[in-house]
Design an enzyme around this catalytic site. Structure first.
Site, PDB file in Angstrom:
ATOM      1  N   ASP A  99       0.829  -1.201   0.000  1.00  0.00           N
ATOM      2  CA  ASP A  99       0.000   0.000   0.000  1.00  0.00           C
ATOM      3  C   ASP A  99       0.868   1.256   0.000  1.00  0.00           C
ATOM      4  O   ASP A  99       0.586   2.226  -0.708  1.00  0.00           O
ATOM      5  CB  ASP A  99      -0.916  -0.022   1.231  1.00  0.00           C
ATOM      6  CG  ASP A  99      -1.758   1.227   1.348  1.00  0.00           C
ATOM      7  OD1 ASP A  99      -2.606   1.464   0.477  1.00  0.00           O
ATOM      8  OD2 ASP A  99      -1.557   1.983   2.321  1.00  0.00           O
ATOM      9  N   GLU A 153      -1.973  -5.359  -3.625  1.00  0.00           N
ATOM     10  CA  GLU A 153      -0.980  -4.594  -2.858  1.00  0.00           C
ATOM     11  C   GLU A 153       0.123  -5.504  -2.340  1.00  0.00           C
ATOM     12  O   GLU A 153       1.303  -5.114  -2.316  1.00  0.00           O
ATOM     13  CB  GLU A 153      -1.674  -3.871  -1.704  1.00  0.00           C
ATOM     14  CG  GLU A 153      -2.602  -2.751  -2.166  1.00  0.00           C
ATOM     15  CD  GLU A 153      -3.385  -2.120  -1.044  1.00  0.00           C
ATOM     16  OE1 GLU A 153      -3.925  -1.017  -1.239  1.00  0.00           O
ATOM     17  OE2 GLU A 153      -3.481  -2.736   0.048  1.00  0.00           O
TER      18      GLU A 153
END
EC number: 3.1.26.3
Length: 225
Positions: A49, A121
């Site tokens: 992320d 992610e």
């Protein structure tokens, strides 16, 4: 660790040859099948992320050197939000190679938006850990490329604009309904219809409901204009 044929094909779709295949395997491992000897992808998701955010922030600054923060922020949010990550995951057929527990597979885990976004992610982090920031940046920019170019339109919230249009005319909020779902489980396409109390409607198709709702709202706004 060795990659399966399906995982090797997925790595090829990413455009990255893993020196440490175990990183990719971990990135594809959901908590429903994890164990002490088979860790899940949550820690990689946390890292991915942040890597994605840095790459997108840098890309936006380079794409529009004169844009103020007030314009950059919604563009950034549009590029890193979970729906966008899930869209990218579908494009590279990530769901087909996820490692899931039986209960998660039976409940349609391979097509769940949140699960796909988290795994995307984690995969980004796996590339970063395997070969560094430059390699991760290259993968992200290739997979997100067209979205960066069209982010100005994507960052506009058509649903909010349509609701404000209705409120300004003392109408109830627009209603959204799913009228069709097509495609395989790992890559569904939703058809959403938006309707105003006055009877005006519009429809749109997209790989996830949120995007379809936004596109339907924009289509109706364009018609009303």
């Amino acid at each position: 660790m060795k990659l399966s044929a399906e995982q090797t094909a997925f790595a090829a779709r990413l455009g990255h040859d893993f020196a440490d295949p175990g990183l990719l395997i971990r990135a594809l491992t959901h908590g429903s099948i994890a164990s002490q000897t088979r860790p899940d992808n949550q820690r990689l998701e946390f890292l991915g992320d942040r890597v994605l955010g840095l790459v997108m922030a840098e890309a936006l600054l380079q794409a529009d050197p004169d844009a103020p923060e007030g314009q950059l922020a919604p563009r950034f949010n549009a590029l890193v939000r979970k729906e966008t990550c899930a869209d990218v995951a579908r494009e590279v057929a990530l769901g087909a190679v996820l490692r899931l527990g039986r209960s998660e597979m039976l409940s349609g885990g391979r097509r769940k938006e949140a699960l796909l976004a988290d795994a995307m992610e984690a995969v980004i982090a796996a590339v970063y850990r395997d070969a560094g920031f430059a390699a991760a940046r290259a993968v992200i920019l290739r997979l997100w490329g067209s979205r960066i170019k069209t982010v100005e339109a994507d960052s506009r919230d058509a649903k909010t604009s349509l609701q404000e249009w209705a409120q300004g005319r003392k109408l109830p909020p627009p209603s959204y309904s799913e009228i069709a779902r097509e495609g395989p489980d790992h890559a569904p396409v939703f058809t959403i219809e938006v309707r105003l109390k006055t009877g005006e409607t519009a429809q749109a198709k997209a790989p996830n409901k949120r995007t379809a709702e936004q596109q339907a709202a924009q289509a109706l706004l364009d018609r009303l204009a």
